[in-house]
Design an enzyme around this catalytic site. Sequence first.
Site, PDB file in Angstrom:
ATOM      1  N   SER A  26      40.387  24.899  42.768  1.00  0.00           N
ATOM      2  CA  SER A  26      39.014  25.354  42.993  1.00  0.00           C
ATOM      3  C   SER A  26      38.113  24.174  43.343  1.00  0.00           C
ATOM      4  CB  SER A  26      38.530  26.114  41.766  1.00  0.00           C
ATOM      5  OG  SER A  26      37.281  26.707  41.996  1.00  0.00           O
ATOM      6  N   ASP A  45      40.239  35.589  48.020  1.00  0.00           N
ATOM      7  CA  ASP A  45      39.387  34.852  47.101  1.00  0.00           C
ATOM      8  C   ASP A  45      37.930  35.281  47.206  1.00  0.00           C
ATOM      9  OD1 ASP A  45      38.295  32.852  45.436  1.00  0.00           O
ATOM     10  OD2 ASP A  45      39.823  31.428  46.077  1.00  0.00           O
ATOM     11  N   HIS A  90      41.720  34.029  42.631  1.00  0.00           N
ATOM     12  CA  HIS A  90      41.320  32.636  42.499  1.00  0.00           C
ATOM     13  C   HIS A  90      41.982  31.924  41.321  1.00  0.00           C
ATOM     14  CE1 HIS A  90      38.548  29.318  43.356  1.00  0.00           C
ATOM     15  NE2 HIS A  90      38.360  29.206  42.050  1.00  0.00           N
TER      16      HIS A  90
END
Length: 469
Positions: free
Chosen positions: A169, A418, A446
């Site tokens: 991320s 995502d 995610h």
Amino acid sequence: MAPVVARLVSQSKPYLVPGKLLVKEFWFEVPLDHDNPDGTTKLKLFARSAIKYERPIVEPSPSEVEQRPYLVYLQGGPGMGTSAPQDSPLSKYMLDRGYELLMLDQRGTGLSSTISANTLETIGSPQEQADYLKFFRADTLVKDSEAVRLCLTKDYPAEKKKWSTFGQSFGGMMTLTYLSFAPEGLRECFITGGLAALDKGPGDVYQATYRRCIARNQAYYKKFPGDVAAVKWIAEKIIELGGEKGVPLPAGGFLTVRRLMTVGLNFGAHGGVDRVHSYVTRMKADLDQFGKFTRYTLNELEQDNVWDTAPIYTLLHEPCWCYGPGVAGRWAAERVGQSLEEYQWLQADWAGPASLGEKPLYFSGEMIYPFHFETCSELIQLKEVADILAEFDGWAPLYDMRQLGRNEVPVYAASYNDMYVDPDLARVTASRIRGIKVFETNVLFHNALRSNPDDVIPQLLKLRDDTID
């Protein structure tokens, strides 16, 4: 100017943890400002390393201990500390390949000079606090990482001085900064859910992520159609019980309709739709039985996500997307949301849930709003700081397009269905990084690195180990 080398403050003796991991703890010191390394303000950074431990017949002497190449984990967020090595899925897959795993808490997170309202108080005025926080973005985190690498590998042979990175991320966004400005320290890079847009400011990014969020809301209400009415009824009750300020929460914040809508952040993760439905079921049950919310329910809602425990996440979220000078956040998530029919509740003159008729209330996603600093107990103390950072447009560049276009560091990335990092924008970013290999899937979300590691890490290792032909 030569890069700063971190000072090793202390290093623990190795200790064994379940999973046959041998763990060490490190404390480092780095300057607040790497461009002024002789400045008086220093920060402490904490890290743990782990190797796979097989008990030998004869324990090796210290001089015989192998110097393994490091794999450093770049944590998501921003604002979250790292887990212990034994709790990381990387230990299962990467240690058998000869790496030493390093879990480094980024500055301001975990145990590394932790940021909170009361630690910021010691810095000074809101303006001084904001100026301090400007040193907590990816550009400085990369300098910290390089400083730690140079410290740990100073006695290593040349072929082992570079290290590998694994960025989840925000850690993937940080990887792109690393590849831009310090590629000489990198052997290879793994990225999961972090192929962020390189030249899109917060407004453009939120235009894309709101679309993804709307689609996840539609999936939620399709799965739980009864929640269309239930959520609006609960919202009406919050207004009735809490008045203008909201229902008081156990730790000092306030439950408002707007704050309830932020639990949609869960929609971007595996299991998130069911988690939100559980909240709705519990809140409805409380109101049916008692006419008010129980302490348990309010505590669950207050602890949902990290608004109070990781303030960097809210304070520096929009600045993560401010890719260079002249770009400011200026509460882009609120501005974009107010222009969308699905997010009328962001408008100051919204008439309330009843005005929607048969339409559902749409939850928000990974968006930060000014009302966070009015409803979250920790953030209420930081409202002025947040406003200063929202207006600031003198950010340093986060990416170097030309360097990425001539990149020579192997990069292996996973891109998902995502809600947080738009896959269409991720494809554009991947096209700008020379030599990158991407595993793209629409059946993972995610948080797949933690929730479905068996579906992610082997795919990245295939990209690393095999050839595409």
